[in-house]
Design an enzyme around this catalytic site. Structure first.
Site, PDB file in Angstrom:
ATOM      1  N   HIS A 162      32.637 107.051  55.115  1.00 59.31           N
ATOM      2  CA  HIS A 162      32.099 107.685  53.914  1.00 59.31           C
ATOM      3  C   HIS A 162      31.125 108.799  54.279  1.00 59.31           C
ATOM      4  CE1 HIS A 162      30.378 108.210  50.001  1.00 59.31           C
ATOM      5  NE2 HIS A 162      29.253 107.567  50.262  1.00 59.31           N
ATOM      6  N   ASP A 202      38.083 107.604  52.235  1.00 63.17           N
ATOM      7  CA  ASP A 202      36.728 107.200  51.858  1.00 63.17           C
ATOM      8  C   ASP A 202      36.838 106.169  50.741  1.00 63.17           C
ATOM      9  OD1 ASP A 202      34.128 107.081  50.737  1.00 63.17           O
ATOM     10  OD2 ASP A 202      33.714 109.170  51.272  1.00 63.17           O
ATOM     11  N   SER A 223      27.460 111.657  49.054  1.00 65.80           N
ATOM     12  CA  SER A 223      27.791 110.597  48.120  1.00 65.80           C
ATOM     13  C   SER A 223      27.308 110.935  46.707  1.00 65.80           C
ATOM     14  CB  SER A 223      27.182 109.285  48.639  1.00 65.80           C
ATOM     15  OG  SER A 223      27.707 108.174  47.994  1.00 65.80           O
TER      16      SER A 223
END
Length: 553
Positions: A487, A458, A241
């Site tokens: 994700h 995502d 991320s």
């Protein structure tokens, strides 16, 4: 990537005590000459040595035991320390702060590959526990042998968790029950504006001296100080991320100090950071509707509606009722949104959240929803989230733009996440200084190949991020998880993805280069579209999720 506090993260054991309070410290001193040569401070101590790179570095950190929650805490098998770094790397002799670090040592002496730093994202995510966690995750997907070749290094970035100081602004800011995210009047919107402005003012009063030094570039220079303190010429990196942007920043600043770099769930470098939230709003609408459609598919189990639209209508009816009378006196509309938001991040939440919502709708049983309520959230992660993004980039300072953009998206049908995302970021509109300019990520001929992984659905880091990051770094290779809705989904059981990651970390093997994505893996149907008639909620969560959070704080 970044977003809410509650519950935000995969369900987990109670939070262990603060790490690092019982460990020894090594002091980092950077000289102006070293800064000029390498762009960041590096470690120096009484037993310093000069390596082939010409930078002074210690022979090792004086590691100690980690604070643990009990005999079963994986941190019993790790080591912890504090690494002191300059507050301002341009003034290495000035004020110091310290970074909490952990190490899970390699066991394969024959094929030792150096250090592998891991960052779970945020910004604001604590990373101390991820040293043993990354080894655990790799072992769980059949690649313990690769993890054994690395010293895996976890750390809390500056301002986070066990690092000193830990940034907090208002511990009560997120206490339920909060004003409705979606304002039904200008009066309600002004209430949130005032709340957000006060939060920014509280941050400035308590940590005004720290806030200008919370850029991702500052944290990347801290990483290079950790590298030097470890006595390593190069590091490998595993970033999830926001950790992709963090790693890419390090790779831009220090391309010759990168060995391997895995970036999973890529931030779009073109949308840092205001536009990123707008793109998230669109992607989360798609993913939450996918969850509603899935619940409709199993209406015989959940009795929430036989079509996506019917389930959606049911959800918003529950939400409206919670505004008038909070569920069990603790869950208002915001808290309900925060709970089910995670279904937009990870399909492992599909079954447990549908069960919890169904129990309330059909039996007025709130226990399931209450079990996922994180009352008050974590102000440290929220404060760092805002501080980093505020310092990193230019944000609109005129509230009318925030309002217009939110209203436009909401009217276009992006209802679920738009206003909640506004208020999660709104303190930045009132920050004590204007951030930026945005740091320009840039590839280099001296940068080795990087492995980028991107799930095509995502929501936290939409698919465009993987494509843009791939363009910025020509030596990178991009793997698409086609249809994947979870994700940052590596090390979650998709063997096609996990085997590619392991091969790269083991030998540097990368897919052949192409224009656009370089390789494709299909999402695993049993994980991407779980069957509640074939598995329990607990089994579904275990099958489709790491046991520590990645992404938003």
């Amino acid at each position: 990537m970044h977003r809410r506090r509650s519950p935000l993260r995969p369900r987990r054991a109670p939070e262990p005590p603060i790490r690092g309070g019982q460990v020894k410290r090594i002091v980092i001193v950077a000289t102006a000459a070293i800064m000029a040569a390498g762009g960041a401070g590096v470690a120096v101590s009484a037993n310093a040595a000069t390596g082939p790179s010409g930078a002074a570095a210690t022979k090792g950190i004086d590691w100690g035991k980690c604070a643990v929650s009990g005999p079963d805490d994986p941190m019993n098998n790790a080591q912890c320390a504090q690494v002191e770094v300059p507050l301002d790397h341009a003034r290495p002799g000035g004020r110091k702060i310290s970074i909490a670090v952990s190490r899970f040592k390699h066991t394969d002496d024959k094929d030792y590959k150096g250090v592998l730093l891991v960052n779970p994202g945020g910004p604001g995510g604590t990373g101390i526990e991820y040293a043993p966690a990354l080894a655990r995750w790799m072992g769980g997907v059949g690649h313990a042998d690769v993890a054994a070749k690395y010293d895996i290094i976890g750390f809390d970035p500056r301002g986070v968790g066990s690092s000193k100081p830990a940034l907090t602004c208002d511990p009560n800011f997120s206490d339920p029950i909060r004003p409705d995210y979606v304002p039904s009047s200008w009066k309600e919107e002004k209430a949130w504006i005032a709340k957000s402005k006060k939060y920014a003012q509280d941050c400035a009063k308590k940590f005004g001296w720290l806030l200008p030094h919370m850029r991702t570039t500052d944290a990347a220079r801290d990483v290079d100080a950790i590298r030097a303190a470890l006595g390593q010429q190069k590091i490998s990196w595993y970033g999830f991320s926001y950790g992709t942007y963090f790693g890419a920043t390090y790779a831009t600043l220090f391309p010759k100090r990168v060995q391997h770099m895995v970036l999973d769930g890529n931030v779009n470098p073109k949308t840092v950071w205001y536009d990123a939230q707008l793109e998230q709003d669109k992607a989360f609408e798609h993913n939450i509707k996918a969850w509603w459609a899935w619940a409709a598919k199993y209406d015989s189990v959940y009795h929430l509606g036989k079509s996506e639209k019917a389930v959606e209508a049911k959800y918003y009816a529950v939400r409206a009722a919670a505004k008038k009378t909070p569920i069990a006196g603790k869950i208002g509309p915001d808290e309900l949104d925060d709970i089910v938001l995670s279904a937009g991040y990870n399909t492992g939440y599909y079954i447990p959240f549908a069960e919890a919502l169904s129990a309330w709708v059909n039996n007025e049983d709130a226990s399931g929803l209450l079990g996922w309520l994180s009352a008050g959230g974590d102000d440290n992660s929220f404060a760092v989230y805002n501080a980093v993004q505020a310092a990193d980039a230019r944000w609109p300072r005129n509230w009318s733009k925030w309002h217009r953009d939110a209203e436009k998206l909401y009217k276009q049908g992006y209802r679920f996440n738009t206003w909640s995302n506004v208020w999660f970021n709104a303190p930045v509109a009132f920050w004590p200084f204007k951030g930026g300019p945005e740091f320009r990520l840039q590839g280099s001929r001296s940068l080795p190949g990087m492995l980028l992984v991107q799930s095509t659905q995502d929501a936290a880091t939409p698919v465009a991020g993987g494509l843009e990051m791939h363009k910025v770094f020509p030596s990178s290779r991009l793997v698409f998880e086609v249809g994947g809705k979870t994700h940052a989904n590596t090390l979650n059981g998709n063997a096609c993805l996990d085997d590619k990651v392991a091969a790269y970390l083991d030998t540097g093997a990368l897919p052949a280069g192409h224009r656009g994505p370089d390789a494709y893996c299909k999402a695993v149907p049993a994980l991407n579209d779980p069957d509640p008639t074939a598995m329990t909620a607990k089994a579904a969560r275990a099958a489709a999720g790491k046991d520590l959070p990645v992404g938003r704080p």
